[in-house]
Design a protein around this motif. Structure first.
Motif, PDB file in Angstrom:
ATOM      1  N   GLY A 239     -16.356  12.035 -39.922  1.00  0.00           N
ATOM      2  CA  GLY A 239     -15.468  12.984 -38.853  1.00  0.00           C
ATOM      3  C   GLY A 239     -15.605  12.603 -37.525  1.00  0.00           C
ATOM      4  N   GLU A 240     -15.074  13.361 -36.512  1.00  0.00           N
ATOM      5  CA  GLU A 240     -15.124  12.592 -35.189  1.00  0.00           C
ATOM      6  C   GLU A 240     -16.315  13.799 -34.564  1.00  0.00           C
ATOM      7  OE1 GLU A 240     -12.354  12.137 -31.462  1.00  0.00           O
ATOM      8  OE2 GLU A 240     -11.451  11.802 -33.227  1.00  0.00           O
ATOM      9  N   ALA A 241     -16.838  13.941 -33.900  1.00  0.00           N
ATOM     10  CA  ALA A 241     -17.819  14.078 -33.747  1.00  0.00           C
ATOM     11  C   ALA A 241     -17.487  15.967 -32.425  1.00  0.00           C
ATOM     12  CB  ALA A 241     -19.345  13.071 -32.137  1.00  0.00           C
ATOM     13  N   GLY A 242     -17.786  16.470 -32.620  1.00  0.00           N
ATOM     14  CA  GLY A 242     -17.272  17.313 -31.980  1.00  0.00           C
ATOM     15  C   GLY A 242     -16.415  18.436 -32.976  1.00  0.00           C
TER      16      GLY A 242
ATOM     17  N   GLY B 134     -13.927  19.387 -39.169  1.00  0.00           N
ATOM     18  CA  GLY B 134     -14.009  18.202 -40.164  1.00  0.00           C
ATOM     19  C   GLY B 134     -14.976  17.769 -39.924  1.00  0.00           C
ATOM     20  N   ALA B 135     -15.880  17.869 -38.832  1.00  0.00           N
ATOM     21  CA  ALA B 135     -17.072  16.927 -38.425  1.00  0.00           C
ATOM     22  C   ALA B 135     -17.669  17.597 -39.694  1.00  0.00           C
ATOM     23  CB  ALA B 135     -16.575  16.697 -36.587  1.00  0.00           C
TER      24      ALA B 135
ATOM     25  N   THR C  76     -15.632  24.156 -38.843  1.00  0.00           N
ATOM     26  CA  THR C  76     -14.426  24.764 -39.000  1.00  0.00           C
ATOM     27  C   THR C  76     -14.087  25.329 -38.458  1.00  0.00           C
ATOM     28  OG1 THR C  76     -15.385  26.561 -39.569  1.00  0.00           O
ATOM     29  CG2 THR C  76     -15.678  25.542 -41.280  1.00  0.00           C
ATOM     30  N   ALA C  77     -14.094  25.110 -37.287  1.00  0.00           N
ATOM     31  CA  ALA C  77     -12.652  25.309 -36.074  1.00  0.00           C
ATOM     32  C   ALA C  77     -13.492  24.955 -34.615  1.00  0.00           C
ATOM     33  CB  ALA C  77     -12.424  26.822 -35.923  1.00  0.00           C
ATOM     34  N   ALA C  78     -12.590  24.638 -33.541  1.00  0.00           N
ATOM     35  CA  ALA C  78     -13.004  23.500 -32.575  1.00  0.00           C
ATOM     36  C   ALA C  78     -11.765  24.164 -31.551  1.00  0.00           C
ATOM     37  CB  ALA C  78     -13.463  22.660 -32.850  1.00  0.00           C
ATOM     38  N   GLN C  79     -12.396  25.474 -30.876  1.00  0.00           N
ATOM     39  CA  GLN C  79     -11.880  25.492 -29.718  1.00  0.00           C
ATOM     40  C   GLN C  79     -12.265  25.295 -28.307  1.00  0.00           C
ATOM     41  OE1 GLN C  79     -10.253  29.707 -30.966  1.00  0.00           O
ATOM     42  NE2 GLN C  79      -8.769  29.486 -30.722  1.00  0.00           N
TER      43      GLN C  79
END
Length: 146
Positions: free
Chosen positions: A42-45, A48-49, A70-73
């Motif tokens: 995946g892509e760092a940070g 999905g990473a 699982t979640a990145a805001q």
């Protein structure tokens, strides 16, 4: 369910704190139990990473502690799920602006299954130690130049 949480105020912007936390390669800088960490996919940070971690375990042996975001805001929230190792908690970092700094809340939850149900108090204690490391996160981030 085992649950642990902690909160700390850090004299850095929410975006700075988020960027540091989202980069799993920083884990060795503030979490002493993490011995090695690498971006596995995946892509760092980003959601999905997957980060591959080796952690100090009982009796001096190492254990896997791989996790997936699982979640990145950005500047707000970062959630993860541990996907390898004996315990597989879910966790989240929630960030809130606070007078020029950031309040960070770190929570961990685990639904023990099978024999792990018998180790509930030990699991909770381990999780409390983990969330208690927010003080180290504060020290590391505040020592960095903005």
């Amino acid at each position: 369910m085992a649950h642990a949480e902690n909160e700390v105020s850090i004299n850095r912007s929410a975006n700075d704190v988020y960027a540091f936390l989202a980069n799993g390669l920083n884990n060795t800088l503030w979490r002493p139990a993490v011995k090695t960490v690498a971006l596995a996919s995946g892509e760092a940070g980003n959601q999905g990473a997957v980060y591959s971690q080796t952690m100090a375990g009982p009796g001096g042996r190492t254990i896997a502690g791989d996790y997936e975001i699982t979640a990145a805001q950005p500047g707000k929230r970062l959630d993860f799920q541990v996907i390898a190792g004996p315990a597989r908690p879910t966790g989240s970092f929630t960030l809130n602006d606070n007078d020029g700094g950031t309040t960070v809340r770190f929570t961990l939850d685990l639904q023990p299954k099978g024999f792990m149900k018998l180790m509930g108090s030990m699991i909770t204690k381990t999780m409390e130690v983990e969330v208690g490391q927010l003080g180290q996160l504060k020290s590391v981030l505040e020592a960095q130049s903005a």
